[in-house]
Design an enzyme around this catalytic site. Structure first.
Site, short mmCIF file in Angstrom:
data_model
loop_
_atom_site.label_atom_id
_atom_site.label_comp_id
_atom_site.label_asym_id
_atom_site.label_seq_id
_atom_site.Cartn_x
_atom_site.Cartn_y
_atom_site.Cartn_z
N GLU A 77 0.82 -1.22 0.00
CA GLU A 77 0.00 0.00 0.00
C GLU A 77 0.85 1.27 0.00
OE1 GLU A 77 -2.87 -0.22 -0.74
OE2 GLU A 77 -3.81 -1.98 0.14
N HIS A 95 -3.07 2.51 8.64
CA HIS A 95 -4.07 1.76 7.87
C HIS A 95 -4.36 0.45 8.61
CE1 HIS A 95 -6.11 -0.57 4.93
NE2 HIS A 95 -5.05 -1.21 4.48
N HIS A 97 -7.10 -3.05 9.40
CA HIS A 97 -8.11 -3.97 8.87
C HIS A 97 -9.10 -4.30 9.99
CE1 HIS A 97 -5.83 -5.72 5.14
NE2 HIS A 97 -5.78 -4.40 5.18
N TYR A 116 -19.87 12.80 19.07
CA TYR A 116 -19.15 14.00 18.63
C TYR A 116 -17.69 13.73 18.30
CZ TYR A 116 -17.47 14.34 23.50
OH TYR A 116 -16.90 14.10 24.72
N HIS A 157 -12.39 -3.58 3.24
CA HIS A 157 -10.93 -3.52 3.41
C HIS A 157 -10.51 -3.08 4.81
CE1 HIS A 157 -6.92 -2.45 1.22
NE2 HIS A 157 -6.69 -2.77 2.47
N TYR A 210 -9.00 23.26 21.71
CA TYR A 210 -8.97 22.23 22.75
C TYR A 210 -7.53 21.86 23.13
CZ TYR A 210 -9.69 17.72 25.02
OH TYR A 210 -9.68 16.68 25.92
#
Length: 213
Positions: A77, A95, A97, A116, A157, A210
């Site tokens: 990837e 990333h 799965h 939120y 995915h 924040y």
């Protein structure tokens, strides 16, 4: 070629890769992560078990994808990671799965506004259309879903989350999985009540101030 900042980045990638398995955000060698160091990117290798990954396993490539440190092949990837850096201004990419996100991607085109916490990604998180892993098509679909957002779910995915640091991207991936799990639990027993886009937009503004200053 070695530099202290690259050594630190490779160690951080390996540490977070091991956490991916421990936190059940991936299984085996699924998923991947990376962090940018200047014009270089430290990224997980392809097909190496995450639970035993070391800093020496982590590959360093330039923004064109050419390896400059390490002997292993980078993740399949890699084109998607590089697109996140060059087009979306990411400093780190995670990333996963993760199961709840994949399950949601089979049912929805977005992550519903159940909390939120969606504001931390800039608002509603889109589901990118399916394409085979490691392809330019997948990178393009996911990039489109990331427009004005720091996260996307990838249909059939997993997820991808961008951050200013590897820790921030990792925490975002964990939060995104939690949001998907909340919706799945609620929808299993009824019709969930959702926040409005205006309510989430208000939190997006609140988050700008924040934390510690």
């Amino acid at each position: 070629m070695t530099r202290p900042d690259l050594d630190d980045a490779r160690a951080a990638v390996a540490d977070h890769a091991r956490r991916l398995v421990a936190d059940r955000l991936v299984a085996g060698t699924a998923g991947n992560l990376s962090v940018r160091v200047g014009d270089l990117v430290a990224v997980t290798p392809s097909g190496v078990a995450y639970d035993s990954m070391t800093a020496e396993d982590v590959v360093v490539v330039d923004l064109g994808g050419t390896p400059v440190v390490g002997t292993l092949e980078p993740t399949s990837e890699l084109p998607l990671h590089l697109l996140c850096y060059t087009r979306h201004g990411a400093s780190a990419v995670v990333h996963t799965h993760s199961a709840a996100a994949v399950a949601l991607s089979l049912l929805r085109d977005d992550v519903p506004l159940v909390h939120y916490q969606t504001a931390t990604f800039g608002g509603a998180v889109s589901v990118a259309e399916y394409a085979p892993y490691g392809t330019d098509e997948l990178a393009a679909n996911t990039s489109a879903a990331l427009t004005d957002r720091t996260a996307a779910v990838m249909r059939h995915h997993g997820t991808i989350v961008l951050g200013g640091t590897l820790r921030a991207a990792y925490d975002g991936a964990a939060h995104l999985e939690w949001l998907c799990d909340v919706w799945l639990r609620a929808s299993a027993v009824g019709t969930p009540r959702l926040l409005s886009t205006e309510q989430v937009a208000d939190v997006v503004e609140r988050l700008r101030g924040y934390g510690q200053r």
